[in-house]
Write a protein that holds these residues in place. Structure first.
Motif, PDB file in Angstrom:
ATOM      1  N   ALA A  17       4.602   2.616 -10.015  1.00  0.00           N
ATOM      2  CA  ALA A  17       5.927   1.183 -10.288  1.00  0.00           C
ATOM      3  C   ALA A  17       7.111   1.806 -10.853  1.00  0.00           C
ATOM      4  O   ALA A  17       8.166   1.124 -10.236  1.00  0.00           O
ATOM      5  CB  ALA A  17       4.609   0.400 -11.141  1.00  0.00           C
ATOM      6  N   SER A  18       7.785   2.201 -10.886  1.00  0.00           N
ATOM      7  CA  SER A  18       8.945   3.629 -11.642  1.00  0.00           C
ATOM      8  C   SER A  18       9.794   3.660 -10.119  1.00  0.00           C
ATOM      9  O   SER A  18      10.009   3.485 -10.262  1.00  0.00           O
ATOM     10  CB  SER A  18       8.649   4.039 -12.649  1.00  0.00           C
ATOM     11  N   MET A  36      -7.991   1.986  -5.162  1.00  0.00           N
ATOM     12  CA  MET A  36      -6.650   0.656  -5.821  1.00  0.00           C
ATOM     13  C   MET A  36      -6.222   0.485  -4.814  1.00  0.00           C
ATOM     14  O   MET A  36      -4.484   0.089  -4.993  1.00  0.00           O
ATOM     15  CB  MET A  36      -6.227   2.297  -6.526  1.00  0.00           C
ATOM     16  N   ASN A  37      -6.187   0.246  -3.190  1.00  0.00           N
ATOM     17  CA  ASN A  37      -5.630   0.333  -2.031  1.00  0.00           C
ATOM     18  C   ASN A  37      -4.581   1.845  -1.881  1.00  0.00           C
ATOM     19  O   ASN A  37      -4.042   0.413  -1.252  1.00  0.00           O
ATOM     20  CB  ASN A  37      -5.240  -1.320  -2.057  1.00  0.00           C
ATOM     21  N   HIS A  38      -4.847   2.595  -1.264  1.00  0.00           N
ATOM     22  CA  HIS A  38      -4.019   3.464  -1.040  1.00  0.00           C
ATOM     23  C   HIS A  38      -4.012   4.369  -0.332  1.00  0.00           C
ATOM     24  O   HIS A  38      -5.307   4.307  -0.147  1.00  0.00           O
ATOM     25  CB  HIS A  38      -3.246   4.500  -2.392  1.00  0.00           C
ATOM     26  N   ARG A  39      -3.255   4.395   0.296  1.00  0.00           N
ATOM     27  CA  ARG A  39      -3.342   5.545   2.152  1.00  0.00           C
ATOM     28  C   ARG A  39      -3.693   6.618   1.340  1.00  0.00           C
ATOM     29  O   ARG A  39      -2.615   7.173   0.649  1.00  0.00           O
ATOM     30  CB  ARG A  39      -2.516   4.984   2.993  1.00  0.00           C
ATOM     31  N   VAL A  40      -4.167   7.391   1.814  1.00  0.00           N
ATOM     32  CA  VAL A  40      -4.390   9.049   1.074  1.00  0.00           C
ATOM     33  C   VAL A  40      -4.430  10.374   2.189  1.00  0.00           C
ATOM     34  O   VAL A  40      -5.106  10.052   2.870  1.00  0.00           O
ATOM     35  CB  VAL A  40      -5.513   9.255  -0.203  1.00  0.00           C
ATOM     36  N   LEU A  41      -3.318  10.645   2.399  1.00  0.00           N
ATOM     37  CA  LEU A  41      -3.782  11.843   2.892  1.00  0.00           C
ATOM     38  C   LEU A  41      -3.879  13.668   2.540  1.00  0.00           C
ATOM     39  O   LEU A  41      -3.756  13.430   0.804  1.00  0.00           O
ATOM     40  CB  LEU A  41      -2.103  11.818   3.676  1.00  0.00           C
ATOM     41  N   ILE A  42      -4.545  14.531   3.014  1.00  0.00           N
ATOM     42  CA  ILE A  42      -5.228  15.652   1.977  1.00  0.00           C
ATOM     43  C   ILE A  42      -4.356  17.118   2.712  1.00  0.00           C
ATOM     44  O   ILE A  42      -4.695  17.021   3.836  1.00  0.00           O
ATOM     45  CB  ILE A  42      -6.578  15.497   2.528  1.00  0.00           C
ATOM     46  N   LEU A  77       5.792   9.837   2.144  1.00  0.00           N
ATOM     47  CA  LEU A  77       4.735   9.683   1.564  1.00  0.00           C
ATOM     48  C   LEU A  77       5.928   8.485   0.338  1.00  0.00           C
ATOM     49  O   LEU A  77       7.158   9.051   0.053  1.00  0.00           O
ATOM     50  CB  LEU A  77       4.561  11.196   0.966  1.00  0.00           C
ATOM     51  N   ASP A  78       4.503   8.347  -0.726  1.00  0.00           N
ATOM     52  CA  ASP A  78       5.566   7.735  -2.108  1.00  0.00           C
ATOM     53  C   ASP A  78       5.224   7.560  -3.534  1.00  0.00           C
ATOM     54  O   ASP A  78       5.859   8.330  -3.929  1.00  0.00           O
ATOM     55  CB  ASP A  78       4.727   6.568  -1.695  1.00  0.00           C
ATOM     56  N   LEU A  79       3.892   9.641  -2.985  1.00  0.00           N
ATOM     57  CA  LEU A  79       3.658   9.888  -4.478  1.00  0.00           C
ATOM     58  C   LEU A  79       3.312  11.069  -3.361  1.00  0.00           C
ATOM     59  O   LEU A  79       2.050  11.330  -2.588  1.00  0.00           O
ATOM     60  CB  LEU A  79       2.610   9.939  -5.414  1.00  0.00           C
ATOM     61  N   VAL A  80       3.104  12.778  -4.271  1.00  0.00           N
ATOM     62  CA  VAL A  80       2.595  13.620  -4.378  1.00  0.00           C
ATOM     63  C   VAL A  80       1.333  13.796  -5.757  1.00  0.00           C
ATOM     64  O   VAL A  80       1.897  13.944  -6.467  1.00  0.00           O
ATOM     65  CB  VAL A  80       3.416  14.619  -3.640  1.00  0.00           C
ATOM     66  N   VAL A  81       0.209  14.112  -5.094  1.00  0.00           N
ATOM     67  CA  VAL A  81      -0.613  14.241  -7.136  1.00  0.00           C
ATOM     68  C   VAL A  81      -0.969  16.643  -6.134  1.00  0.00           C
ATOM     69  O   VAL A  81      -1.917  16.130  -5.323  1.00  0.00           O
ATOM     70  CB  VAL A  81      -1.752  14.030  -6.666  1.00  0.00           C
ATOM     71  N   THR A  82      -0.803  17.426  -6.286  1.00  0.00           N
ATOM     72  CA  THR A  82      -0.593  19.058  -6.588  1.00  0.00           C
ATOM     73  C   THR A  82      -1.959  19.386  -7.925  1.00  0.00           C
ATOM     74  O   THR A  82      -1.129  19.206  -9.087  1.00  0.00           O
ATOM     75  CB  THR A  82       0.126  19.685  -5.550  1.00  0.00           C
ATOM     76  N   ASP A  83      -2.279  20.223  -6.347  1.00  0.00           N
ATOM     77  CA  ASP A  83      -2.862  21.150  -8.129  1.00  0.00           C
ATOM     78  C   ASP A  83      -2.082  22.340  -8.268  1.00  0.00           C
ATOM     79  O   ASP A  83      -0.756  22.060  -7.782  1.00  0.00           O
ATOM     80  CB  ASP A  83      -4.297  22.143  -7.552  1.00  0.00           C
ATOM     81  N   TRP A  84      -2.239  23.070  -9.701  1.00  0.00           N
ATOM     82  CA  TRP A  84      -1.327  24.258  -9.626  1.00  0.00           C
ATOM     83  C   TRP A  84      -1.728  25.114  -9.201  1.00  0.00           C
ATOM     84  O   TRP A  84      -0.765  25.623  -8.479  1.00  0.00           O
ATOM     85  CB  TRP A  84      -0.860  24.007 -11.648  1.00  0.00           C
ATOM     86  N   MET A  96       0.270  -1.269   0.280  1.00  0.00           N
ATOM     87  CA  MET A  96      -0.210  -0.045  -0.015  1.00  0.00           C
ATOM     88  C   MET A  96       1.183   1.148  -0.107  1.00  0.00           C
ATOM     89  O   MET A  96       2.043   1.443   1.031  1.00  0.00           O
ATOM     90  CB  MET A  96      -0.841  -0.097   1.196  1.00  0.00           C
ATOM     91  N   SER A  97       0.595   1.627  -1.134  1.00  0.00           N
ATOM     92  CA  SER A  97       1.104   3.460  -1.312  1.00  0.00           C
ATOM     93  C   SER A  97       0.849   4.445  -0.440  1.00  0.00           C
ATOM     94  O   SER A  97      -1.054   4.473   0.044  1.00  0.00           O
ATOM     95  CB  SER A  97       1.537   3.605  -2.313  1.00  0.00           C
TER      96      SER A  97
END
Length: 150
Positions: free
Chosen positions: A113-114, A24-30, A46-53, A1-2
């Motif tokens: 994955a990468s 998708m079985n990920h843990r989400v922080l906001i 963290l494994d990834l950041v998804v951010t608005d511009w 789990m990411s």
């Protein structure tokens, strides 16, 4: 789990992306802006950041620069999303806010994955593997040399 940090000032989009990522079985922080996101990134693994511009207080581009400028966070993958076009932030992936949820999910999976491939082959592990292969090769040559000498 990411563990993925979602950053956006639009609660509806946070809710939608959270639902997709949790399925998708990920843990989400906001976080609701870049300053809040930077604080969380410095405290959590963290494994990834998804951010608005475009956000108040600190926008997504500044967040990207702050993360890349931090020695502990510079390798953290980032997906930047916007309805205003691609700002071409270095070291980030881009996805339009108008993308399908499937496209969003596929990009998240691809980036993770990468990243996991890079993390699984740490330099010290690669060096040990290389030394082991070299030692095995030399040992094998030694046995062949001994067999021909007898």
């Amino acid at each position: 789990m990411s563990t993925i940090l979602l950053v956006d000032d639009e609660q509806d989009l946070l809710d939608l992306f959270t639902e997709v990522l949790e399925q998708m079985n990920h843990r989400v922080l906001i976080a609701h802006d870049g300053q809040e996101a930077l604080s969380i990134a410095r405290q959590k693994a963290l494994d990834l950041v998804v951010t608005d511009w475009m956000m108040p207080r600190m926008d997504g581009l500044e967040l990207c620069h702050q993360l890349h400028g931090d020695a502990h966070l510079q390798e953290l993958p980032i997906i930047l999303h916007s309805s205003s076009g691609n700002p071409h932030a270095p070291g980030t992936q881009f996805v339009s806010k108008s993308c399908t949820l499937e496209e969003f999910g596929n990009l998240v999976s691809k980036v993770l994955a990468s990243t996991h491939v890079r993390k699984s082959v740490r330099p010290e592990a690669a060096l040990r593997a290389s030394r082991l292969a070299h030692t095995t090769l030399l040992f094998g040559l030694g046995e062949a040399a001994c067999a021909t000498a007898h």
